[in-house]
Design an enzyme around this catalytic site. Sequence first.
Site, PDB file in Angstrom:
ATOM      1  N   CYS A  73       4.897   5.168  12.035  1.00  0.00           N
ATOM      2  CA  CYS A  73       4.715   3.806  11.529  1.00  0.00           C
ATOM      3  C   CYS A  73       3.265   3.578  11.115  1.00  0.00           C
ATOM      4  CB  CYS A  73       5.133   2.807  12.603  1.00  0.00           C
ATOM      5  SG  CYS A  73       4.893   1.087  12.095  1.00  0.00           S
ATOM      6  N   CYS A 119       1.901   0.118  11.926  1.00  0.00           N
ATOM      7  CA  CYS A 119       1.537  -0.088  13.338  1.00  0.00           C
ATOM      8  C   CYS A 119       0.243   0.663  13.685  1.00  0.00           C
ATOM      9  CB  CYS A 119       2.633   0.423  14.277  1.00  0.00           C
ATOM     10  SG  CYS A 119       4.304   0.080  13.730  1.00  0.00           S
ATOM     11  N   ASP A 120       0.085   1.885  13.189  1.00  0.00           N
ATOM     12  CA  ASP A 120      -0.975   2.762  13.703  1.00  0.00           C
ATOM     13  C   ASP A 120      -2.063   3.126  12.700  1.00  0.00           C
ATOM     14  OD1 ASP A 120       0.412   2.857  16.123  1.00  0.00           O
ATOM     15  OD2 ASP A 120       1.667   4.518  15.441  1.00  0.00           O
TER      16      ASP A 120
END
Length: 309
Positions: free
Chosen positions: A131, A134-135
């Site tokens: 992701c 997200c990261d």
Amino acid sequence: MYDVIIIGAGPAGLTAGIYAARGGLKVGIVEFAMPGGQAASTENIENYPGFAEGINGYDLMNSFHKQALTFGVEFIFEEVQKLDFRESVKKIQTNSQVLEANAIIIAAGSKPRLLGVPGEIVFRGRGVSYCATCDGAFFKGKTVIVIGGGNAAIEEGLYLTKFATEVIIVHRRSSFRASQIAVNRAKDNPKIRFELNAVVEEILGQGKVEGVRIHEVHSGEIREIQADGVFIYIGTDPNAQFIHGEIKTDDLGYILTDNHLKTNIAGVYAAGDIRNTPLRQVATAVGDGALAAVEVEKYLSELNTLSSS
Ligand code: NAP
């Protein structure tokens, strides 16, 4: 007792909820995570009509969720464990209760596919990610590798250039499944470089990701590429772990439906990414959700006619 229970609160499930509740049905949506599904963790959705500038996936899904609440959809934040479709009233066992409904729409979506090479599991959360939204920010000023050649790999690779100094897209072939417009954009981006016809054999590191070992398909050469992060975008698998042979699926576990989204069981429908479908997009999931809800309304009115005659 619900008229219809929808499994999954991604774009397909939320749309089915909006249509079914607006049609006067008592609707429950069972979801084990946040509403929005995979779309909610997409940074920018550019091809959902109506948003000429693109829209953040979380914002779009939040708006779907609010709309479902407006029409009275009930949300049950639990994990589905088992289905029991032996009687006309369908039962869904979650981790804490048994829910009952006259009809079911399965819209549980799909999840990232694992690459299955050494280092993938051990470095998950320590440089291996599925992701970018997200990261990605953890890789400011660093080098990252993106594995895959579909739309997800190319688009998320482009997104990662916001943070990383270099994004290396490693793909096992030289042609792409991704749309030409996305590939061209990646080719024009000076931060992106491609390693084509290259198969990742191992994710390397000590305590955290330090690179990958690749095998060049044509030359047979084995090489290492250094990087701080590895983002894996090689497709998806259905979220079908609660289906234990009750419903017909294809070999990959995606649910088989007819054109009306009916499964092999009367009163059970499937919508969105979990279905055996040629295209998995927010737009197609929305269409599926709407159709499944309308089909459920028809099924329930026929059921009522039968039981009252
Ligand atoms: P995808 O289109 O199925 O592409 C998967 C890619 O990963 C392919 O290039 C495939 O290579 C590669 N791959 C598969 N297994 C591999 C393995 N074991 N090792 C190395 N490479 C492997 O999947 P996706 O990109 O996740 O997209 C899924 C669906 O969502 C698609 O329908 C896509 O169009 C859609 N999507 C759309 C958008 C958009 O339109 N904005 C954005 C994201 C996703 P091969 O080509 O060699 O098989």
